[in-house]
Design a protein around this motif. Structure first.
Motif, PDB file in Angstrom:
ATOM      1  N   SER A  73      28.774 -46.513 -35.112  1.00  0.00           N
ATOM      2  CA  SER A  73      28.368 -47.039 -33.811  1.00  0.00           C
ATOM      3  C   SER A  73      27.792 -48.439 -33.928  1.00  0.00           C
ATOM      4  O   SER A  73      27.064 -48.746 -34.875  1.00  0.00           O
ATOM      5  CB  SER A  73      27.304 -46.131 -33.189  1.00  0.00           C
ATOM      6  OG  SER A  73      26.841 -46.671 -31.965  1.00  0.00           O
ATOM      7  N   ILE A 125      25.122 -51.217 -32.994  1.00  0.00           N
ATOM      8  CA  ILE A 125      23.697 -51.106 -32.673  1.00  0.00           C
ATOM      9  C   ILE A 125      23.440 -51.556 -31.245  1.00  0.00           C
ATOM     10  O   ILE A 125      22.748 -50.896 -30.484  1.00  0.00           O
ATOM     11  CB  ILE A 125      22.832 -51.944 -33.645  1.00  0.00           C
ATOM     12  CG1 ILE A 125      22.802 -51.271 -35.020  1.00  0.00           C
ATOM     13  CG2 ILE A 125      21.414 -52.109 -33.108  1.00  0.00           C
ATOM     14  CD1 ILE A 125      22.013 -52.035 -36.060  1.00  0.00           C
ATOM     15  N   GLY A 156      22.564 -48.188 -30.015  1.00  0.00           N
ATOM     16  CA  GLY A 156      23.081 -47.508 -31.193  1.00  0.00           C
ATOM     17  C   GLY A 156      22.002 -46.788 -31.979  1.00  0.00           C
ATOM     18  O   GLY A 156      22.229 -45.704 -32.516  1.00  0.00           O
ATOM     19  N   ALA A 163      21.905 -42.818 -32.646  1.00  0.00           N
ATOM     20  CA  ALA A 163      21.772 -42.211 -33.977  1.00  0.00           C
ATOM     21  C   ALA A 163      20.673 -41.146 -33.962  1.00  0.00           C
ATOM     22  O   ALA A 163      20.849 -40.052 -34.525  1.00  0.00           O
ATOM     23  CB  ALA A 163      21.470 -43.276 -35.022  1.00  0.00           C
ATOM     24  N   LEU A 185      25.774 -47.558 -38.672  1.00  0.00           N
ATOM     25  CA  LEU A 185      25.590 -48.494 -37.577  1.00  0.00           C
ATOM     26  C   LEU A 185      26.198 -49.842 -37.948  1.00  0.00           C
ATOM     27  O   LEU A 185      26.192 -50.231 -39.119  1.00  0.00           O
ATOM     28  CB  LEU A 185      24.104 -48.660 -37.252  1.00  0.00           C
ATOM     29  CG  LEU A 185      23.403 -47.406 -36.731  1.00  0.00           C
ATOM     30  CD1 LEU A 185      21.911 -47.668 -36.547  1.00  0.00           C
ATOM     31  CD2 LEU A 185      24.027 -46.927 -35.436  1.00  0.00           C
ATOM     32  N   SER A 222      26.269 -54.005 -36.985  1.00  0.00           N
ATOM     33  CA  SER A 222      25.396 -55.006 -36.404  1.00  0.00           C
ATOM     34  C   SER A 222      26.032 -56.388 -36.473  1.00  0.00           C
ATOM     35  O   SER A 222      26.706 -56.718 -37.439  1.00  0.00           O
ATOM     36  CB  SER A 222      24.072 -55.024 -37.180  1.00  0.00           C
ATOM     37  OG  SER A 222      23.311 -56.135 -36.814  1.00  0.00           O
ATOM     38  N   CYS A 254      20.012 -43.286 -40.011  1.00  0.00           N
ATOM     39  CA  CYS A 254      21.438 -43.405 -40.248  1.00  0.00           C
ATOM     40  C   CYS A 254      21.696 -43.516 -41.752  1.00  0.00           C
ATOM     41  O   CYS A 254      20.763 -43.615 -42.535  1.00  0.00           O
ATOM     42  CB  CYS A 254      22.037 -44.590 -39.490  1.00  0.00           C
ATOM     43  SG  CYS A 254      21.519 -46.194 -40.107  1.00  0.00           S
ATOM     44  N   VAL A 273      23.958 -49.461 -42.643  1.00  0.00           N
ATOM     45  CA  VAL A 273      24.168 -50.481 -41.630  1.00  0.00           C
ATOM     46  C   VAL A 273      25.141 -51.502 -42.209  1.00  0.00           C
ATOM     47  O   VAL A 273      24.950 -51.991 -43.320  1.00  0.00           O
ATOM     48  CB  VAL A 273      22.843 -51.187 -41.247  1.00  0.00           C
ATOM     49  CG1 VAL A 273      23.101 -52.281 -40.228  1.00  0.00           C
ATOM     50  CG2 VAL A 273      21.827 -50.181 -40.723  1.00  0.00           C
TER      51      VAL A 273
END
Length: 123
Positions: free
Chosen positions: A51, A53, A61, A65, A79, A81, A98, A101
């Motif tokens: 997903s 953020i 996001g 989460a 996530l 970004s 999560c 990232v």
């Protein structure tokens, strides 16, 4: 075939990531926002979630989460970004609930490797 749910408000990015994941042998479901993503998560019960953020709200996001973790603590959640490399490097994935990232643009090979490891470890 493992199912990956991708959530992002950019339709071009969704389409591109879908094609990449499908060509790597995954089934893909998608959503264009956090609320729709949570609905898809409940309906489809994916093996992994990716997903963005920032969607409708800056922290959509992150909230998603956390909502997913309330439903299923085992499903891997990554996530994405685009808030800047240095900021992304300082985000604490554990605090964000999560598994990692990724800073956009990311290395697709790195993402695919992390996905494969996360799905394998989930078993």
């Amino acid at each position: 075939m493992k199912l990956i749910l991708i959530i992002d408000d950019d339709p071009d990015f969704l389409s591109s990531l879908r094609l990449t994941l499908e060509s790597a042998g995954y089934e893909v479901a998608s959503a264009t926002g956090a609320e729709e993503g949570l609905t898809r998560f409940r309906e489809r019960k994916p093996d992994l979630v990716i997903s963005d953020i920032m969607m409708e709200r800056i922290d959509s996001g992150i909230r998603l989460a956390r909502d997913i973790r309330e439903i299923d603590t085992a499903v891997p959640v990554f996530l994405l970004s685009d808030i800047g490399r240095l900021t992304a490097e300082n985000l604490d994935a554990y605090r964000l609930e999560c598994d990692g990232v990724f800073q956009k643009p990311f290395q697709i090979d790195n993402l695919l490797e992390r996905i494969a490891v996360a799905i394998r470890e989930k078993r």
